[in-house]
Design a protein around this motif. Structure first.
Motif, short mmCIF file in Angstrom:
data_model
loop_
_atom_site.label_atom_id
_atom_site.label_comp_id
_atom_site.label_asym_id
_atom_site.label_seq_id
_atom_site.Cartn_x
_atom_site.Cartn_y
_atom_site.Cartn_z
N GLU A 1 0.86 -1.18 0.00
CA GLU A 1 0.00 0.00 0.00
C GLU A 1 0.90 1.23 0.00
OE1 GLU A 1 -3.46 2.31 2.62
OE2 GLU A 1 -2.75 0.34 3.24
N TYR A 2 0.50 2.27 -0.73
CA TYR A 2 1.24 3.52 -0.76
C TYR A 2 0.82 4.35 0.46
CZ TYR A 2 4.14 6.89 -3.23
OH TYR A 2 5.17 7.73 -3.60
N VAL A 3 1.76 4.64 1.35
CA VAL A 3 1.43 5.33 2.59
C VAL A 3 2.34 6.53 2.80
CG1 VAL A 3 0.58 3.20 3.66
CG2 VAL A 3 2.95 3.88 4.01
N GLY A 4 1.98 7.34 3.77
CA GLY A 4 2.73 8.54 4.12
C GLY A 4 1.80 9.54 4.76
N ASP A 5 2.28 10.75 4.97
CA ASP A 5 1.45 11.81 5.54
C ASP A 5 0.44 12.29 4.50
OD1 ASP A 5 2.92 11.68 7.87
OD2 ASP A 5 4.26 13.32 7.32
N VAL A 6 -0.79 12.49 4.92
CA VAL A 6 -1.86 12.95 4.03
C VAL A 6 -2.01 14.46 4.18
CG1 VAL A 6 -4.30 12.76 3.45
CG2 VAL A 6 -3.04 10.74 4.21
N ASP A 7 -2.01 15.14 3.03
CA ASP A 7 -2.15 16.60 3.03
C ASP A 7 -3.07 17.02 1.89
OD1 ASP A 7 -1.84 19.21 3.81
OD2 ASP A 7 0.26 19.40 3.22
N TYR A 8 -3.54 18.25 1.95
CA TYR A 8 -4.35 18.79 0.86
C TYR A 8 -3.45 19.13 -0.32
CZ TYR A 8 -8.24 19.27 4.14
OH TYR A 8 -9.24 19.00 5.05
N LEU A 9 -3.93 18.84 -1.51
CA LEU A 9 -3.16 19.14 -2.72
C LEU A 9 -2.82 20.62 -2.81
CD1 LEU A 9 -1.99 18.36 -5.49
CD2 LEU A 9 -4.29 18.61 -6.45
N LYS A 10 -3.73 21.48 -2.38
CA LYS A 10 -3.50 22.93 -2.46
C LYS A 10 -2.28 23.35 -1.66
CE LYS A 10 -6.90 23.82 1.24
NZ LYS A 10 -5.97 24.28 2.28
N ASN A 11 -1.92 22.59 -0.64
CA ASN A 11 -0.74 22.90 0.16
C ASN A 11 0.55 22.41 -0.49
OD1 ASN A 11 -2.47 23.98 2.08
ND2 ASN A 11 -2.49 22.11 3.34
N ARG B 1 -6.40 3.26 -7.02
CA ARG B 1 -7.04 3.83 -5.84
C ARG B 1 -8.37 3.14 -5.59
NH1 ARG B 1 -8.14 9.54 -6.51
NH2 ARG B 1 -8.24 9.17 -8.75
N PHE B 2 -8.64 2.84 -4.31
CA PHE B 2 -9.85 2.11 -3.95
C PHE B 2 -10.55 2.78 -2.76
CE2 PHE B 2 -7.30 -1.28 -5.92
CZ PHE B 2 -8.23 -1.84 -6.79
N ASP B 3 -11.83 2.53 -2.69
CA ASP B 3 -12.64 2.87 -1.52
C ASP B 3 -12.60 1.66 -0.58
OD1 ASP B 3 -14.73 3.05 0.34
OD2 ASP B 3 -16.13 3.95 -1.07
N VAL B 4 -11.96 1.84 0.57
CA VAL B 4 -11.87 0.77 1.56
C VAL B 4 -12.57 1.26 2.83
CG1 VAL B 4 -10.35 -0.73 2.89
CG2 VAL B 4 -9.69 -0.01 0.59
N HIS B 5 -13.74 0.72 3.08
CA HIS B 5 -14.54 1.12 4.25
C HIS B 5 -14.77 2.64 4.27
CE1 HIS B 5 -14.23 -2.94 5.54
NE2 HIS B 5 -12.96 -2.88 5.90
N GLY B 6 -15.01 3.22 3.09
CA GLY B 6 -15.32 4.64 3.02
C GLY B 6 -14.12 5.55 2.92
N GLU B 7 -12.91 5.02 3.06
CA GLU B 7 -11.70 5.82 2.96
C GLU B 7 -10.97 5.53 1.65
OE1 GLU B 7 -10.37 6.53 7.61
OE2 GLU B 7 -9.29 5.06 6.38
N CYS B 8 -10.23 6.51 1.15
CA CYS B 8 -9.41 6.32 -0.06
C CYS B 8 -8.11 5.63 0.31
CB CYS B 8 -9.10 7.67 -0.71
SG CYS B 8 -10.54 8.68 -1.07
N ARG B 9 -7.73 4.64 -0.47
CA ARG B 9 -6.46 3.94 -0.26
C ARG B 9 -5.82 3.73 -1.63
NH1 ARG B 9 -7.68 1.02 4.63
NH2 ARG B 9 -5.76 -0.21 4.53
N VAL B 10 -4.49 3.70 -1.65
CA VAL B 10 -3.74 3.49 -2.89
C VAL B 10 -2.96 2.19 -2.76
CG1 VAL B 10 -1.98 4.41 -4.45
CG2 VAL B 10 -3.52 5.98 -3.24
N LEU B 11 -3.16 1.29 -3.73
CA LEU B 11 -2.47 0.00 -3.73
C LEU B 11 -1.59 -0.11 -4.97
CD1 LEU B 11 -5.32 -2.48 -2.67
CD2 LEU B 11 -3.75 -1.17 -1.21
N LEU B 12 -0.42 -0.73 -4.78
CA LEU B 12 0.44 -1.09 -5.90
C LEU B 12 0.29 -2.59 -6.11
CD1 LEU B 12 3.69 0.98 -5.17
CD2 LEU B 12 1.70 1.59 -6.55
N ILE B 13 -0.14 -2.99 -7.31
CA ILE B 13 -0.51 -4.37 -7.60
C ILE B 13 0.23 -4.84 -8.85
CG2 ILE B 13 -2.45 -5.89 -8.19
CD1 ILE B 13 -4.26 -3.78 -6.76
#
Length: 349
Positions: free
Chosen positions: A243-253, A309-321
């Motif tokens: 899974e692609y992980v890290g700190d989540v921020d707004y694109l505008k920032n 990118r997937f909806d996992v339990h209502g949250e966005c997640r990014v997977l490398l497959i």
């Protein structure tokens, strides 16, 4: 962003006499001061916006001429290869206790019950059925515990050298986006929901990693590409790589962020709510899997991983497959700008 710049400590304006104070130079004037600077590698003074000056010796280098290649002008101080003293990457000690502590691995030598369940399911499910339904597969760890330690140590080395803390989850820190902002329902054109069975497979992968059953991947250092990832054993098509992980921020920032590993998490109908993953401070092996410019000659042929990118339990997640079978020793590449072209990729290898 102006790349030709000399960072020097300015005198205190209060200590100067009025007649000695000078008007601050504009960005154009700063560029003109370095009109005669040429790249030490190619000898050209063209592409000044992509010509870096070392903060120590003032020598110039194009971001696409230095090794490893940079895809954007870095933020903060930058030192050329001659001044950086990066002669050799020092490997993380191959000591089990240090590696397990680094990744906060649970101290257990037993495989989980969920892994045994997967093995039973695997024997009763044919490959044709898996391909037809496009079910995701969990990674298959190396059987040799010493080999798994080597794989983990290679990632620990890369994280240590880049000053990155290991994390296996999306992180939400003060001053950036809150977890409540990560809502798949905000996706502009809708987001594919990860099936219940695939969610179970993703959970199985995370559980295996928590117990030290590591993906069969090795992080290596390449003089041209920097840290990159190779398959350490055969990997089947549709296998979850990570899974692609890290700190989540707004694109505008992050519109002017020079980071080359920022990943889209949410493309909202309201641009102010769009989110990105920033793996510069906290991340996992996904940060070192190379994105490739798929619109250059040979790009599609090298790509062997899909970024989805997937909806996992209502949250966005990014997977490398895995997008096809991957041989042992093959380097992993995915299309970094396959659909959005939001980040600079023209210098990707």
């Amino acid at each position: 962003m102006v790349s030709l710049k000399k960072r020097t400590q300015a005198p205190n304006p209060n200590s100067l006499k009025p007649e000695s104070r000078k008007r601050p130079k504009s960005k154009q004037e700063e560029l003109e001061d370095y009109d005669d600077v040429c790249c030490e590698k190619c000898g050209s003074d063209q592409y000044p916006a992509e010509l870096l000056l070392c903060d120590k010796c003032d020598r110039g280098f194009h971001i696409f001429c230095i090794r490893p290649i940079l895809v954007a002008v870095p933020k903060g101080p930058w030192f050329c290869p001659y001044c950086a003293n990066h002669n050799q990457v020092r490997g993380f000690p191959l000591v089990q206790t240090k590696i397990l502590d680094f990744f906060r691995v649970q101290r257990s030598s037993q495989r989980t019950q969920s892994l045994n369940c997967y093995k039973k399911r695997k024997r009763t499910s044919g490959l044709v059925m898996l391909k037809k339904s496009r079910k995701l597969l969990p990674f298959n760890p190396s059987e040799d515990p010493v080999k798994r330690l080597e794989q983990m140590a290679s990632l620990a080395t890369a994280l240590t050298v880049t000053g990155t803390e290991f994390s296996s989850e999306l992180t939400f820190v003060p001053g950036m986006a809150q977890r409540s902002a990560n809502r798949a329902v905000l996706e502009r054109d809708g987001m594919q929901v990860l099936s219940k069975e695939d969610v179970e497979t993703l959970t199985l992968c995370k559980n295996m990693m928590e117990r030290g059953e590591w993906p069969p991947l090795m992080v290596v250092f390449d003089p041209r590409e920097g840290f990159t990832v190779e398959a350490d054993r055969y990997i089947r098509d549709l296998t979850i790589i990570t899974e692609y992980v890290g700190d989540v921020d707004y694109l505008k920032n992050r519109q002017h962020d020079g980071g080359d590993s920022i990943m889209t998490l949410l493309t909202a109908s309201n641009p102010l709510k769009s989110l990105v993953i920033c793996p510069d401070k906290r991340s996992n092996i996904a940060r070192f899997i190379n994105g490739i410019n798929n619109h250059t000659p040979g790009g599609k042929k090298k790509q062997n991983v899909k970024c989805l990118r997937f909806d996992v339990h209502g949250e966005c997640r990014v997977l490398l497959i895995a997008s096809r079978d991957i041989k042992k020793g093959e380097r992993l590449y995915y299309d970094y700008n396959g659909s959005e072209n939001e980040y600079p990729t023209e210098h990707f290898v």
